[in-house]
Design a protein around this motif. Structure first.
Motif, PDB file in Angstrom:
ATOM      1  N   GLU A 272       0.837  -1.195   0.000  1.00 60.61           N
ATOM      2  CA  GLU A 272       0.000   0.000   0.000  1.00 60.61           C
ATOM      3  C   GLU A 272       0.874   1.247   0.000  1.00 60.61           C
ATOM      4  O   GLU A 272       0.566   2.249  -0.657  1.00 60.61           O
ATOM      5  CB  GLU A 272      -0.928   0.009   1.217  1.00 60.61           C
ATOM      6  CG  GLU A 272      -1.851   1.222   1.256  1.00 60.61           C
ATOM      7  CD  GLU A 272      -2.717   1.258   2.500  1.00 60.61           C
ATOM      8  OE1 GLU A 272      -3.596   2.135   2.570  1.00 60.61           O
ATOM      9  OE2 GLU A 272      -2.503   0.421   3.386  1.00 60.61           O
ATOM     10  N   SER A 276       0.928   4.276  -2.715  1.00 60.46           N
ATOM     11  CA  SER A 276       0.636   5.628  -2.253  1.00 60.46           C
ATOM     12  C   SER A 276       1.715   6.622  -2.674  1.00 60.46           C
ATOM     13  O   SER A 276       1.431   7.819  -2.842  1.00 60.46           O
ATOM     14  CB  SER A 276       0.506   5.652  -0.727  1.00 60.46           C
ATOM     15  OG  SER A 276      -0.551   4.821  -0.297  1.00 60.46           O
ATOM     16  N   GLU A 296      -4.719  -6.483  -2.482  1.00 62.47           N
ATOM     17  CA  GLU A 296      -4.573  -5.199  -1.807  1.00 62.47           C
ATOM     18  C   GLU A 296      -4.644  -4.049  -2.810  1.00 62.47           C
ATOM     19  O   GLU A 296      -5.335  -3.055  -2.594  1.00 62.47           O
ATOM     20  CB  GLU A 296      -3.235  -5.152  -1.062  1.00 62.47           C
ATOM     21  CG  GLU A 296      -2.885  -3.800  -0.450  1.00 62.47           C
ATOM     22  CD  GLU A 296      -3.852  -3.390   0.645  1.00 62.47           C
ATOM     23  OE1 GLU A 296      -4.020  -2.164   0.836  1.00 62.47           O
ATOM     24  OE2 GLU A 296      -4.428  -4.267   1.312  1.00 62.47           O
ATOM     25  N   ARG A 300      -7.761  -1.473  -2.918  1.00 61.60           N
ATOM     26  CA  ARG A 300      -7.439  -0.080  -2.619  1.00 61.60           C
ATOM     27  C   ARG A 300      -7.846   0.846  -3.760  1.00 61.60           C
ATOM     28  O   ARG A 300      -8.247   1.985  -3.532  1.00 61.60           O
ATOM     29  CB  ARG A 300      -5.939   0.057  -2.358  1.00 61.60           C
ATOM     30  CG  ARG A 300      -5.486   1.453  -1.983  1.00 61.60           C
ATOM     31  CD  ARG A 300      -3.989   1.490  -1.744  1.00 61.60           C
ATOM     32  NE  ARG A 300      -3.553   2.817  -1.338  1.00 61.60           N
ATOM     33  CZ  ARG A 300      -3.285   3.802  -2.192  1.00 61.60           C
ATOM     34  NH1 ARG A 300      -3.425   3.613  -3.486  1.00 61.60           N
ATOM     35  NH2 ARG A 300      -2.891   4.989  -1.748  1.00 61.60           N
TER      36      ARG A 300
END
Length: 337
Positions: A272, A276, A296, A300
């Motif tokens: 993540e 990001s 994930e 997301r």
């Protein structure tokens, strides 16, 4: 219902049998299959002086047409490197691949042809064209997108530009690679973290820089296991990109007969973080973690989750993320195509 009624109903439902295909209908090979000619190309774009997008068009003198740069793959050539090669040969510009666009399928002299497309930007910072006219391509021009839609000769090229316009132009790739071939764990008698690539894996590691290079110079984040760092070592050296190891992406096993140890939540949290940061990145890890990391990413990015998230050794996912954080595309490849 009597037999006559059943027959009429069947005829109404079934009708005359016909072939359904992504390609236009043809009069030969009815009900059969013709292996399509494979080709690759890009919508090569940049921001023009007025702030709007410009795209590259080429003119072919023998056909007196304006089209997008593309070409047929050579036998055994990787789809990614073939598309990059063809665009470079026809424009003199090296494309850096962005999001994948829907393929185009049409008949070429009665035979099906399938062209795979990407959005792309020129590796050269200003995109200046320095191309010498030849018998195949006698003009290469940057054209405002709206003008290009009018100038293109073929409807299927217009559809490619429409697909480009329908999605985000600016994206960044996150490549999720399962390490290359490292032989059988049961035959390795030392700490599993030290298990190296085998002969096949080393050969594929030498081929990896050309494939990953199609996406520019993504940074490298790897499991600390030798088979992962060795997978990306040639790319890291050739692209002059430092390699960082991440404990959360590392599957550990201390010896023969011992189960693998890994922390799924820590790995997902680390992945993540990669997403990001918004930077082109290649992550190399293990088969045990690949499905969790892809889940994930897709969750997301508020995207549907495929039932097939795993990878074979030497294969990779590319998740294209738009500048605003939305999913722009997903593709999967093997090192050998």
């Amino acid at each position: 219902m009597d037999t006559t009624d059943e027959t009429k109903r069947a005829e109404a439902v079934l009708g005359e049998p016909r072939v359904t295909s992504a390609f236009p209908p043809r009069d030969t090979a009815v009900g059969g299959y013709l292996e399509p000619i494979r080709a690759g190309g890009t919508v090569l774009w940049r921001t023009g002086p007025g702030g709007g997008p410009e795209v590259v068009l080429i003119r072919r003198p023998d056909r007196d047409d304006w089209t997008l740069p593309k070409g047929k793959l050579k036998n055994g050539e990787h789809l990614i490197t073939g598309a990059v090669r063809e665009v470079w040969e026809e424009t003199g510009l090296t494309p850096v691949l962005g999001r994948r666009l829907p393929p185009q399928r049409y008949l070429k002299d009665g035979w099906p042809k399938q062209v795979e497309w990407w959005a792309a930007t020129p590796a050269e910072s200003d995109g200046a064209i320095d191309y010498k006219p030849n018998e195949e391509v006698d003009a290469v021009e940057w054209v405002p997108l709206e003008d290009a839609l009018v100038r293109l000769t073929y409807d299927h090229d217009v559809q490619v530009l429409d697909n480009f316009r329908a999605g985000p132009a600016e994206t960044f790739p996150v490549v999720l690679l399962r390490h290359l071939s490292a032989g059988e764990k049961r035959a390795w008698r030392d700490n599993d973290l030290l298990r190296p690539l085998d002969e096949t894996g080393r050969a594929d590691a030498l081929a990896l820089p050309r494939v990953l290079g199609a996406y520019g110079r993504p940074r490298v984040v790897s499991s600390g296991a030798a088979r992962c760092t060795e997978s990306l070592l040639p790319y890291s050296v050739e692209a002059d990109v430092p390699m960082r190891t991440e404990r959360a992406f590392t599957v550990r096993g201390t010896g023969r007969g011992e189960s693998a140890e890994f922390d799924v939540e820590a790995a997902r949290e680390a992945f993540e973080g990669v997403l990001s940061e918004g930077r082109p990145t290649v992550v190399c890890t293990h088969g045990e973690l690949i499905p969790h990391l892809m889940r994930e990413a897709l969750t997301r990015l508020d995207a549907p989750v495929s039932q097939q998230l795993g990878l074979r050794k030497g294969s990779f996912w590319v998740v294209h993320v738009a500048a605003g954080g939305a999913l722009a595309g997903v593709e999967r490849h093997g090192i050998r195509g």
